[in-house]
Design a protein around this motif. Structure first.
Motif, short mmCIF file in Angstrom:
data_model
loop_
_atom_site.label_atom_id
_atom_site.label_comp_id
_atom_site.label_asym_id
_atom_site.label_seq_id
_atom_site.Cartn_x
_atom_site.Cartn_y
_atom_site.Cartn_z
N ASP A 96 -49.01 129.91 108.58
CA ASP A 96 -50.26 129.80 109.34
C ASP A 96 -50.55 131.17 109.95
N ILE A 97 -51.32 131.99 109.24
CA ILE A 97 -51.55 133.36 109.69
C ILE A 97 -52.28 133.38 111.03
N GLU A 98 -53.26 132.48 111.21
CA GLU A 98 -53.97 132.46 112.50
C GLU A 98 -53.02 132.08 113.63
N GLY A 99 -52.16 131.08 113.37
CA GLY A 99 -51.19 130.69 114.38
C GLY A 99 -50.19 131.80 114.67
N LEU A 100 -49.81 132.53 113.63
CA LEU A 100 -48.89 133.66 113.80
C LEU A 100 -49.54 134.75 114.63
#
Length: 747
Positions: free
Chosen positions: A429-433
């Motif tokens: 999850d790039i946005e979560g990362l």
């Protein structure tokens, strides 16, 4: 290609009581300036974990020296006896680079990269595993402990058992073990499982990995599995019990902290920050250059944060250490090209003359330099897509004696099971990362300190010494049981105190009550009874007494407090909240019971001091009043007579007692029924007898098992006597009462 010598050509001049077998030795070969051979201790998680164990045990390490087509005689290095196993260049390509790292590695890491299946690679894997097994068998003394390490050597346990059945064999899998749907792709899936089942104890990093393995055993072989125990039929008709459970590996936490406190290393940490331009925040990634480590995901998230202006290159620098790994494997060469291209592009887009966006280091570093990097870093990024454990996360925590710094940790690492105070992320999850990275940058100092103190306590309490001791105790059952409640058990008590719904299940004779010559005289200690009364009064807490005694006998001697559940006759009889559950024997079982009584009475009548305890579905022949030799002989005679005449009789051996039952049940089955009856989320089971091992085998997940006294056991913890059981129960009552705010009564 140099011919690889046959194992018999490898000379070992000493037999060792403990032998570690791994693909690599704990040393690296170097050629000195004059052409002489030099050996240096090699870095790495496994070496870090086992060095102290091997020095303490004065053991031998069997492994490859890291140089193809070379033979080396055994030698000693830094207190460890080294036994090199040679590999040819072709074997290195097929067994190691091929089957181990291009078949098993991607398969076991959830096929992040596609595995390759080649028969010639498998043939090399079998051949090399046999060479390692033969070298270990030759080095091991009679009855020695042999501890095999990791996925490159999964066939060694079975090979050792076939050649040296006297050995105690353990295996530890340092990488994940996949779900059956993935594992089943392996063409040699049965052979690998059978190879592992040659061990007595198979260790995994996570409970989920152990569960995946047990499910694969059931699907492929149909063997019975109960909790963490697998029943493996052997060619001689015997059933061997193999333990498969998780033993999360750790680090030498004290050694890392000691380095971190050195003034020269602290000075080096300050120098590193200066060389980076003294940014406000230093982020750090330390990984082998491997597609499982999530380096690309980390770089992508960092680049987008710079692009969107959420991070400023003047304020934040990412240091990425990517140590070289398997560079002869094409997948790894491609990965290096991709990552270095990303780093170059991001630095070209966002670096300034005074501030580099990413400091990329494709090197391995000595431990001192790594500790300095840990001290210099404000945020540690561990974004692995799949990792058995990840010791880097624990190393960072161990070094932060200042109680500062933020650990950002992938939930797909084994470390995430333990280090719950880290900032946990899903690296896919790039946005979560990205959100997690900005959260870490902005985290207040007070919150950083709170989290780091909790992380450091966890790492200190569960260091490498505890890991190895726990595994070896499960493997051998050896070691003196020390006085008092051990630290590891105190930590378990603290864990149990916070359980949602707790079941405390207790054996009676030898656990709550000291053993006596006349069973009718047995009584629980006053301290134990009072602790049970206190526990039974606490909200969401139930107590059960689980015994081999008949239910009537147990009720008389135990004097159980109100609300206590009872299990008698090894689970054949139960007394629950709804009342006693009576067994109803069939006519054939009643006839067997009558004949069983006749046979055992006939045997016991000739031995003064032997007596028979009758139970609803069987009987027990007690020999405690006889000498040890006479008791063993009488039990042997009774067992032979019964088994010769009656089929389908369950025979169970305990402490100076031999039990027969016409209807099979055991304490493990009883414990499962009790767990289901009360809806317990966590179980504590305490017992002292061989019959209690069935209950320990039924424990799972966060459950806790405690063995009373000496002897091999599946239980992870030990105390010496019923008095210490009482102390344990008192401490649990105190902790549980405090955790529940003094609330009483099960709801």
């Amino acid at each position: 290609m140099t011919n690889t010598p046959e194992p018999d050509d490898l000379y070992v001049d000493h037999a060792y009581d403990m032998v570690v077998v791994s693909n690599r030795l704990p040393v690296d070969y170097r050629e000195g300036p004059g052409g002489e051979t030099e050996w240096r201790s090699s870095p790495g998680g496994l070496v870090t974990a086992l060095e102290p164990v091997m020095r303490a045990a004065d053991g031998a390490w069997v492994g490859w020296a890291g140089v193809a087509d070379r033979e080396f005689d055994p030698f000693e290095h830094d207190g460890i006896s080294i036994i090199p196993v040679p590999l040819s260049a072709d074997e290195l390509e097929d067994y190691y680079e091929g089957f181990s790292n291009d078949t098993l590695w991607p398969l076991y890491h959830d096929v992040i990269a596609p595995p390759s299946f080649h028969r010639e690679w498998w043939d090399a894997y079998v051949r090399v595993n046999r060479r390692f097994a033969e070298a270990a068998a030759r080095a091991a003394a009679e009855g020695a402990v042999v501890w095999v390490q990791d996925y490159q050597l999964q066939l060694v346990p079975r090979m050792l058992r076939e050649s040296r059945p006297d050995l105690v064999i353990g295996f530890f899998n340092h990488i994940p073990f996949p779900a059956y749907g993935i594992y089943s792709q392996l063409p040699w899936r049965r052979q690998v499982i059978d190879g592992l089942l040659g061990a007595d104890v198979i260790g995994f990093q996570r409970a989920a990995d152990a569960g995946n393995f047990s499910r694969a055993v059931r699907r492929l072989f149909g063997y019975t599995t109960r909790g963490t125990v697998i029943e493996v039929p052997e060619p001689d008709g015997e059933v061997r019990r193999v333990v498969a459970r998780h033993f999360p590996i750790s680090i030498d936490a004290g050694g890392f902290e000691e380095l971190a406190r050195r003034p020269d290393i602290q000075a080096r940490a300050r120098q590193i920050r200066e060389e980076l331009g003294n940014p406000k925040t230093v982020m750090l990634g330390v990984d082998r250059l491997d597609y499982t480590k999530g380096i690309r995901h980390r770089l992508k998230a960092f680049g987008e944060l710079l692009r969107d202006g959420r991070l400023n290159v003047e304020d934040v620098t990412l240091v990425q250490v990517a140590s070289p790994s398997r560079e002869r494997v094409e997948t790894y060469r491609q990965l290096r090209d991709e990552i270095e291209l990303m780093v170059g592009r991001l630095n070209g887009d966002y670096s300034t003359l005074g501030h580099q966006a990413i400091a990329y280091l494709h090197h391995g570093y000595p431990r001192e330099e790594m500790v300095a990097l840990y001290l210099a870093a404000d945020i540690m990024l561990v974004t692995a897509l799949r990792d058995g454990m990840n010791l880097v996360a624990k190393e960072y925590v161990a070094c932060r004696f200042d109680n500062d710094g933020v650990l950002l940790l992938s939930e797909f690492t084994g470390a995430s099971d333990e280090l719950r105070q880290a900032v946990l992320v899903n690296p896919h999850d790039i946005e979560g990362l990205k959100d997690a990275m900005t959260e870490a940058v902005a985290m207040p100092q007070r919150e950083r300190s709170r989290r780091m103190r909790a992380l450091r306590k966890r790492v200190r309490d569960n260091d490498v010494a505890n890991w190895s001791a726990t595994f070896l105790k499960a493997l051998t059952g050896s070691g003196q049981v020390t006085a008092g409640i051990p630290d590891s058990l105190q930590a378990a008590i603290a864990h149990l105190a916070g359980a949602e719904r707790l079941l405390v299940a207790l054996d009676f004779d030898g656990t709550l009550a000291p053993l006596v010559d006349r069973p009718e005289d047995a009584r629980a200690t006053d301290r134990a009874l009072e602790a049970i009364r206190r526990l039974a009064a606490i909200e969401d807490t139930r107590v059960a007494i689980v015994s081999g005694r008949a239910l009537d006998s147990l009720g008389e001697v135990a004097d159980p407090p109100t609300g206590t559940l009872l299990s008698g006759s090894h689970g054949v009889e139960l007394k629950l909240d709804t009342g006693p559950i009576q067994i109803d024997l069939r006519d054939a079982e009643l006839a067997k019971l009558d004949r069983l009584n006749e046979i055992v009475e006939s045997v016991a009548s000739g031995a003064d001091g032997a007596w028979i305890e009758r139970k609803p579905a069987g009987l027990a022949l007690h020999t405690r009043r006889l000498s040890a030799n006479d008791g063993v002989a009488l039990q042997h005679d009774a067992k032979e007579r019964v088994e010769a005449e009656l089929l389908g009789i369950t025979v169970r051996t305990g402490k100076a007692v031999l039990e027969f039952a016409v209807r099979s049940s055991d304490k493990g089955e009883s414990l499962n029924r009790l767990r289901q009856h009360v809806g317990a989320s966590v179980v504590l089971y305490i017992g002292d007898d061989v019959t209690d091992e069935d209950a320990f085998a039924a424990l799972d997940g966060d459950d806790v098992g405690v063995k009373v006294g000496q002897g091999k056991s599946l239980a992870a913890h030990r105390v010496r006597s019923p008095e210490e059981v009482a102390e344990l129960l008192e401490r649990l009552a105190d902790a549980r009462d405090a955790a529940r705010g003094g609330a009483s009564a099960w709801t």
